[in-house]
Structures are given as structure tokens and as C-alpha cells.
Design a protein around this motif. Structure first.
Motif, PDB file in Angstrom:
ATOM      1  N   ARG A 153     -12.989  13.590   6.544  1.00 61.80           N
ATOM      2  CA  ARG A 153     -11.751  13.978   5.874  1.00 61.80           C
ATOM      3  C   ARG A 153     -10.758  12.810   5.850  1.00 61.80           C
ATOM      4  NH1 ARG A 153      -8.277  18.809   6.178  1.00 61.80           N
ATOM      5  NH2 ARG A 153      -9.750  19.743   7.647  1.00 61.80           N
ATOM      6  N   GLN A 154     -10.582  12.164   6.990  1.00 59.23           N
ATOM      7  CA  GLN A 154      -9.615  11.075   7.083  1.00 59.23           C
ATOM      8  C   GLN A 154      -9.978   9.923   6.147  1.00 59.23           C
ATOM      9  OE1 GLN A 154      -9.104   9.542  11.048  1.00 59.23           O
ATOM     10  NE2 GLN A 154      -7.518   8.082  10.457  1.00 59.23           N
ATOM     11  N   GLU A 155     -11.260   9.599   6.087  1.00 61.92           N
ATOM     12  CA  GLU A 155     -11.701   8.498   5.227  1.00 61.92           C
ATOM     13  C   GLU A 155     -11.518   8.834   3.751  1.00 61.92           C
ATOM     14  OE1 GLU A 155     -15.209   6.561   8.063  1.00 61.92           O
ATOM     15  OE2 GLU A 155     -15.625   8.342   6.855  1.00 61.92           O
ATOM     16  N   ILE A 156     -11.844  10.071   3.375  1.00 57.70           N
ATOM     17  CA  ILE A 156     -11.678  10.475   1.977  1.00 57.70           C
ATOM     18  C   ILE A 156     -10.202  10.551   1.612  1.00 57.70           C
ATOM     19  CG2 ILE A 156     -11.953  12.417   0.375  1.00 57.70           C
ATOM     20  CD1 ILE A 156     -14.744  12.828   1.486  1.00 57.70           C
ATOM     21  N   ASP A 157      -9.377  11.106   2.506  1.00 57.51           N
ATOM     22  CA  ASP A 157      -7.933  11.165   2.244  1.00 57.51           C
ATOM     23  C   ASP A 157      -7.352   9.765   2.074  1.00 57.51           C
ATOM     24  OD1 ASP A 157      -7.887  13.888   2.279  1.00 57.51           O
ATOM     25  OD2 ASP A 157      -6.819  14.098   4.181  1.00 57.51           O
ATOM     26  N   ASP A 158      -7.824   8.843   2.887  1.00 56.88           N
ATOM     27  CA  ASP A 158      -7.326   7.468   2.797  1.00 56.88           C
ATOM     28  C   ASP A 158      -7.722   6.841   1.466  1.00 56.88           C
ATOM     29  OD1 ASP A 158      -6.085   5.123   4.332  1.00 56.88           O
ATOM     30  OD2 ASP A 158      -7.989   4.276   3.676  1.00 56.88           O
ATOM     31  N   LEU A 159      -8.948   7.091   1.037  1.00 51.60           N
ATOM     32  CA  LEU A 159      -9.418   6.545  -0.241  1.00 51.60           C
ATOM     33  C   LEU A 159      -8.664   7.173  -1.408  1.00 51.60           C
ATOM     34  CD1 LEU A 159     -11.364   4.727  -1.778  1.00 51.60           C
ATOM     35  CD2 LEU A 159     -13.067   6.565  -1.674  1.00 51.60           C
ATOM     36  N   VAL A 160      -8.457   8.492  -1.351  1.00 54.16           N
ATOM     37  CA  VAL A 160      -7.688   9.177  -2.400  1.00 54.16           C
ATOM     38  C   VAL A 160      -6.274   8.605  -2.468  1.00 54.16           C
ATOM     39  CG1 VAL A 160      -6.621  11.372  -3.049  1.00 54.16           C
ATOM     40  CG2 VAL A 160      -9.019  11.322  -2.368  1.00 54.16           C
ATOM     41  N   SER A 161      -5.655   8.403  -1.306  1.00 52.15           N
ATOM     42  CA  SER A 161      -4.302   7.837  -1.255  1.00 52.15           C
ATOM     43  C   SER A 161      -4.274   6.442  -1.869  1.00 52.15           C
ATOM     44  CB  SER A 161      -3.810   7.768   0.196  1.00 52.15           C
ATOM     45  OG  SER A 161      -3.739   9.056   0.769  1.00 52.15           O
ATOM     46  N   HIS A 162      -5.271   5.656  -1.543  1.00 53.32           N
ATOM     47  CA  HIS A 162      -5.359   4.282  -2.048  1.00 53.32           C
ATOM     48  C   HIS A 162      -5.442   4.264  -3.576  1.00 53.32           C
ATOM     49  CE1 HIS A 162      -6.749  -0.014  -1.577  1.00 53.32           C
ATOM     50  NE2 HIS A 162      -7.116   0.238  -2.824  1.00 53.32           N
ATOM     51  N   GLU A 163      -6.341   5.080  -4.119  1.00 47.97           N
ATOM     52  CA  GLU A 163      -6.540   5.066  -5.571  1.00 47.97           C
ATOM     53  C   GLU A 163      -5.360   5.696  -6.306  1.00 47.97           C
ATOM     54  OE1 GLU A 163      -8.765   3.175  -6.594  1.00 47.97           O
ATOM     55  OE2 GLU A 163      -9.768   2.966  -4.669  1.00 47.97           O
ATOM     56  N   CYS A 164      -4.776   6.749  -5.745  1.00 42.67           N
ATOM     57  CA  CYS A 164      -3.595   7.360  -6.375  1.00 42.67           C
ATOM     58  C   CYS A 164      -2.425   6.382  -6.392  1.00 42.67           C
ATOM     59  CB  CYS A 164      -3.200   8.639  -5.641  1.00 42.67           C
ATOM     60  SG  CYS A 164      -4.264  10.051  -6.017  1.00 42.67           S
ATOM     61  N   ALA A 165      -2.312   5.585  -5.348  1.00 43.95           N
ATOM     62  CA  ALA A 165      -1.234   4.595  -5.290  1.00 43.95           C
ATOM     63  C   ALA A 165      -1.337   3.623  -6.463  1.00 43.95           C
ATOM     64  CB  ALA A 165      -1.282   3.840  -3.965  1.00 43.95           C
ATOM     65  N   HIS A 166      -2.565   3.271  -6.828  1.00 45.13           N
ATOM     66  CA  HIS A 166      -2.749   2.382  -7.981  1.00 45.13           C
ATOM     67  C   HIS A 166      -2.233   3.036  -9.263  1.00 45.13           C
ATOM     68  CE1 HIS A 166      -4.781  -1.002  -6.220  1.00 45.13           C
ATOM     69  NE2 HIS A 166      -5.732  -0.258  -5.685  1.00 45.13           N
ATOM     70  N   LEU A 167      -2.435   4.351  -9.394  1.00 49.33           N
ATOM     71  CA  LEU A 167      -1.967   5.041 -10.597  1.00 49.33           C
ATOM     72  C   LEU A 167      -0.448   5.149 -10.636  1.00 49.33           C
ATOM     73  CD1 LEU A 167      -4.511   7.999 -10.960  1.00 49.33           C
ATOM     74  CD2 LEU A 167      -4.599   5.732 -12.002  1.00 49.33           C
ATOM     75  N   LEU A 168       0.180   5.220  -9.473  1.00 47.29           N
ATOM     76  CA  LEU A 168       1.626   5.418  -9.410  1.00 47.29           C
ATOM     77  C   LEU A 168       2.426   4.132  -9.582  1.00 47.29           C
ATOM     78  CD1 LEU A 168       1.810   7.985  -6.471  1.00 47.29           C
ATOM     79  CD2 LEU A 168       2.141   8.439  -8.902  1.00 47.29           C
ATOM     80  N   VAL A 169       1.782   3.003  -9.375  1.00 45.92           N
ATOM     81  CA  VAL A 169       2.484   1.728  -9.541  1.00 45.92           C
ATOM     82  C   VAL A 169       3.010   1.626 -10.970  1.00 45.92           C
ATOM     83  CG1 VAL A 169       2.190  -0.773  -9.635  1.00 45.92           C
ATOM     84  CG2 VAL A 169       1.202   0.526  -7.747  1.00 45.92           C
ATOM     85  N   CYS A 170       4.301   1.354 -11.097  1.00 46.63           N
ATOM     86  CA  CYS A 170       4.925   1.314 -12.426  1.00 46.63           C
ATOM     87  C   CYS A 170       4.407   0.158 -13.270  1.00 46.63           C
ATOM     88  CB  CYS A 170       6.444   1.209 -12.286  1.00 46.63           C
ATOM     89  SG  CYS A 170       7.184   2.691 -11.563  1.00 46.63           S
ATOM     90  N   ASP A 171       4.379  -1.013 -12.675  1.00 43.25           N
ATOM     91  CA  ASP A 171       3.915  -2.191 -13.406  1.00 43.25           C
ATOM     92  C   ASP A 171       2.438  -2.393 -13.109  1.00 43.25           C
ATOM     93  OD1 ASP A 171       3.471  -4.532 -14.696  1.00 43.25           O
ATOM     94  OD2 ASP A 171       4.841  -5.756 -13.499  1.00 43.25           O
ATOM     95  N   ILE A 172       1.577  -1.897 -14.003  1.00 43.24           N
ATOM     96  CA  ILE A 172       0.140  -1.953 -13.733  1.00 43.24           C
ATOM     97  C   ILE A 172      -0.412  -3.369 -13.827  1.00 43.24           C
ATOM     98  CG2 ILE A 172      -0.289   0.421 -14.445  1.00 43.24           C
ATOM     99  CD1 ILE A 172      -1.200  -0.592 -17.148  1.00 43.24           C
ATOM    100  N   LYS A 173       0.429  -4.312 -14.267  1.00 43.65           N
ATOM    101  CA  LYS A 173      -0.012  -5.699 -14.344  1.00 43.65           C
ATOM    102  C   LYS A 173       0.478  -6.516 -13.150  1.00 43.65           C
ATOM    103  CE  LYS A 173      -0.239  -5.734 -19.404  1.00 43.65           C
ATOM    104  NZ  LYS A 173       0.243  -6.375 -20.652  1.00 43.65           N
ATOM    105  N   SER A 174       1.141  -5.836 -12.207  1.00 42.68           N
ATOM    106  CA  SER A 174       1.664  -6.541 -11.039  1.00 42.68           C
ATOM    107  C   SER A 174       0.543  -6.829 -10.047  1.00 42.68           C
ATOM    108  CB  SER A 174       2.755  -5.704 -10.363  1.00 42.68           C
ATOM    109  OG  SER A 174       2.203  -4.500  -9.858  1.00 42.68           O
ATOM    110  N   ASP A 175       0.898  -7.464  -8.947  1.00 41.22           N
ATOM    111  CA  ASP A 175      -0.059  -7.765  -7.883  1.00 41.22           C
ATOM    112  C   ASP A 175      -0.775  -6.483  -7.486  1.00 41.22           C
ATOM    113  OD1 ASP A 175      -1.487  -8.656  -5.754  1.00 41.22           O
ATOM    114  OD2 ASP A 175       0.229  -9.188  -4.507  1.00 41.22           O
ATOM    115  N   VAL A 176      -2.100  -6.493  -7.590  1.00 41.68           N
ATOM    116  CA  VAL A 176      -2.872  -5.258  -7.435  1.00 41.68           C
ATOM    117  C   VAL A 176      -2.635  -4.569  -6.096  1.00 41.68           C
ATOM    118  CG1 VAL A 176      -4.937  -6.425  -6.545  1.00 41.68           C
ATOM    119  CG2 VAL A 176      -5.167  -4.257  -7.755  1.00 41.68           C
ATOM    120  N   HIS A 177      -2.394  -5.333  -5.042  1.00 40.96           N
ATOM    121  CA  HIS A 177      -2.106  -4.748  -3.731  1.00 40.96           C
ATOM    122  C   HIS A 177      -0.791  -5.304  -3.180  1.00 40.96           C
ATOM    123  CE1 HIS A 177      -6.660  -3.955  -3.476  1.00 40.96           C
ATOM    124  NE2 HIS A 177      -6.069  -2.792  -3.575  1.00 40.96           N
TER     125      HIS A 177
END
Length: 201
Positions: A153-177
Motif C-alpha cells: 500500500r505504501q509503495e503504491i500510494d507513494d507512486l500515485v502521489s509522485h505521478e499525480c504531482a506531475h499532473l498538478l505542476v502548472c508549468d509542465i515544461k519546468s524542471d521535471v522534479h
């Protein structure tokens, strides 16, 4: 005696030169093999990303999206999901609805399509292009590696959080991390940590 010593010295010098030459050749060969290995890995990663991108654009993007649906899974009953599809959909929904309520979610990233794909180098890949909500121009998807569906559960939640964070970033052309990503990543993890749901066995 002097001639014998001279011969020994010459033999020793030749051995030292051959040893140095052998070391140099070995070092260059190792560097060359390592360089070839890095190039091969980079090529494999690039090819894998292109394949996943193709899957997202040509398969996930062709899914019929029911009205007002914010997150939908591709073939949720497929054994590739290992029974995790509904859980992952609900976790992504929790993040997106909370982010939207807190006015930190760009609605153009909705709806989010999620799918699984056999990946070797990535645990997940999020893709987004600006578009209007529920429009054909929308390009929001998260593709998860099949081999992470057996994670905890913890690993999947962490991965979901990671990928959702990419979608929420306003400037999708900014530094990826970069800093903006780190902010959303921490926020997504906090949302899931404080909103536990049953995890499928």
C-alpha cells in the motif's frame, strides 16, 4: 655479473611496460564497455518511454469518458492490475478532488486516464498537455508498470502521489522534479496519508 644484472633490469623494465600497457588497455576496454552499457540503457529507456507514450495517446485517449468522471481506468478487470485498479482510481480521485477544492488543481488535467503497461525502467509515467476539461484535446494519463501492482500500500500510494504531482505542476515544461513538483509531491502524499481507504489483498 654486470651483464646478468643488466639483462635482469631490462627484463624487469619490459615487464613493467607490459603491465602498464595491459592496465591501460583494460581500463580503456572497461570504459568502452561501460559507455556502451550506458548507451544501451539510455536507448532502452527512450524506447520504453516512446512505447508508453504511444499506448497513452492511442489507447487511453480513445476511451469513452462518462460525463463528470474525473478518473477512469483502462480495462480495470484485467489481471494486469492485480485487483488494484479500483484502489488506484480512488486514490487519484482523492488527490484531484482535494487539490481542486484547495484551488491548486488545474482542471485542464481532468479527466485522468490510468492504465498499466509492461515497463522495465519506469514505475509509472504521467503525461499531460493543456486542454479543456473533458475535451478531446485533453491529454492527461498515468501509466503504471505492471510489475508494481504487487507492491505494498505504501509503495503504491507513494507512486500515485509522485505521478499525480506531475499532473498538478502548472508549468509542465519546468524542471521535471523541481521545487514545484516537490511541493505537490509532498502535498499528495499528505492527502493520502490522512485519507486511508481499504487496500485490496
Amino acid at each position: 655479473m654486470d651483464e646478468y644484472r643488466t639483462v635482469l633490469i631490462n627484463i624487469l623494465l619490459i615487464c613493467l611496460l607490459l603491465g602498464a600497457l595491459g592496465y591501460s588497455l583494460k581500463k580503456n576496454l572497461t570504459f568502452s564497455l561501460r559507455s556502451q552499457g550506458f548507451k544501451k540503457i539510455r536507448k532502452e529507456r527512450e524506447d520504453e518511454f516512446i512505447a508508453v507514450e504511444d499506448f497513452a495517446l492511442n489507447t487511453l485517449m480513445n476511451m469513452d469518458i462518462p460525463k463528470d468522471t474525473e478518473v477512469i481506468a483502462y480495462q480495470p478487470n484485467n489481471f494486469f492490475w492485480n485487483g488494484r485498479a479500483e484502489y488506484i482510481v480512488r486514490r487519484v480521485e482523492q488527490i484531484m478532488s482535494t487539490a481542486h477544492f484547495c484551488l491548486i488543481c488545474n482542471v485542464s488535467c481532468l479527466p485522468v486516464r490510468v492504465g498499466t503497461y509492461p515497463m522495465k525502467w519506469y514505475g509509472g509515467i504521467a503525461m499531460r498537455e493543456d486542454g479543456e476539461k473533458h475535451s478531446k484535446e485533453d491529454r492527461s494519463s498515468i501509466v503504471f508498470a505492471i510489475n508494481v501492482m504487487g507492491d505494498t500500500r505504501q509503495e503504491i500510494d507513494d507512486l500515485v502521489s509522485h505521478e499525480c504531482a506531475h499532473l498538478l505542476v502548472c508549468d509542465i515544461k519546468s524542471d521535471v522534479h523541481g521545487e514545484e513538483f516537490k511541493f505537490y509531491y509532498a502535498a499528495c502524499k499528505d492527502i493520502l496519508l490522512n485519507s486511508p481507504i481499504d487496500f485490496p489483498k
